[in-house]
Design a protein around this motif. Structure first.
Motif, short mmCIF file in Angstrom:
data_model
loop_
_atom_site.label_atom_id
_atom_site.label_comp_id
_atom_site.label_asym_id
_atom_site.label_seq_id
_atom_site.Cartn_x
_atom_site.Cartn_y
_atom_site.Cartn_z
N LYS A 1 -4.66 1.99 -2.19
CA LYS A 1 -4.43 0.59 -2.53
C LYS A 1 -3.54 0.50 -3.77
O LYS A 1 -3.77 1.18 -4.76
CB LYS A 1 -5.76 -0.12 -2.79
N ASN B 1 0.15 -6.19 -4.42
CA ASN B 1 0.47 -7.19 -3.39
C ASN B 1 1.96 -7.33 -3.21
O ASN B 1 2.43 -8.34 -2.69
CB ASN B 1 -0.14 -8.54 -3.78
N TYR C 1 0.65 5.09 1.62
CA TYR C 1 -0.06 5.84 2.65
C TYR C 1 0.21 7.33 2.47
O TYR C 1 1.32 7.75 2.17
CB TYR C 1 0.38 5.40 4.04
N ASN D 1 0.82 -1.20 0.00
CA ASN D 1 0.00 0.00 0.00
C ASN D 1 0.86 1.26 0.00
O ASN D 1 2.01 1.25 0.43
CB ASN D 1 -0.91 0.04 1.23
N THR E 1 -5.14 5.63 2.92
CA THR E 1 -4.50 4.48 2.29
C THR E 1 -4.86 4.43 0.82
O THR E 1 -6.03 4.49 0.45
CB THR E 1 -4.95 3.17 2.96
#
Length: 229
Positions: free
Chosen positions: A147, A150, A132, A130, A145
């Protein structure tokens, strides 16, 4: 002409930056995991190197130091660290001696940082995939946050139009994100390239961004990506 800077025992230099007017170069030095010194070097008098600012790292932020950087224009130090279950970020303003701190009760290290000094926002990437967004001067310690993927975020870039671009390790997953004046986000597209993505940079013309991979430099047109969503 090379400039030799004193190197105390148990210390190391961890980052370097330059002021936008080109008059000074700043080197960040950490000693015994407890103190950060900012060394200033005059570009017009290359042999002069002095300790301009110092900062004692709080005891609970000294272990597992992830990232440390210095904003050469705003004179701000950013220190990121983590423990097993907690992430900690500290911003120290060397001019007015104010300190801003953020604690996240979640595991994971800070993998990259980017300070937007025009908006007083710190963007930081994490190994949880992520991005931030921390508006550190707001009293409620607002944290947003974004997105991403992964994979660990390896690099973040921003421009004056509030375009955010990010790159991740492993197979070059790249995400271009638009952030408007209200802070709303709009994912443009995810691009994958097998040669890996280590660093990303946005061109000042706001039309392209470049990615440095393991063995290549890739350049993308932002408008074309928008049109192919």
């Amino acid at each position: 002409m090379a400039t030799n800077i004193e190197h105390p025992t148990n210390s190391q230099y961890i980052s370097i930056s330059a002021s936008s007017d080109g008059k000074y170069i700043f080197a960040v030095r950490i000693t015994d995991k407890s103190r950060i010194d900012i060394i200033s070097i005059s570009t017009s008098r290359g042999s002069e190197a002095t300790v301009s600012y110092g900062f004692e790292i709080p005891a609970d932020s000294r272990e597992m130091l992830d990232k440390c950087d210095f904003d050469a224009d705003k004179k701000r130090i950013v220190v990121c660290s983590h423990t097993g279950e907690r992430r900690s970020i500290i911003i120290r303003d060397c001019v007015d001696s104010k300190t801003y701190s953020l604690t996240q009760e979640k595991p994971g290290s800070t993998s990259c940082i980017k300070l937007d000094d025009r908006e007083n926002i710190l963007y930081f990437g994490s190994d949880d995939g992520n991005i931030y967004k921390w508006q550190f001067q707001k009293t409620n310690n607002a944290l947003q946050t974004l997105k991403f993927a992964n994979r660990t975020v390896s690099s973040i870039a921003i421009d004056s139009a509030k375009t955010i671009a990010a790159a991740s390790f492993d197979r070059g997953s790249v995400n271009a994100i638009l952030v408007d004046a209200r802070g709303e986000t709009n994912n443009i597209r995810i691009i994958s390239d097998p040669r890996g993505a280590q660093t990303i940079s946005l061109h000042p013309n706001r039309r392209e961004f470049a990615i440095i991979g393991e063995d290549c430099i890739l350049i993308y047109d932002i408008e074309k990506l928008r049109n192919t969503r």
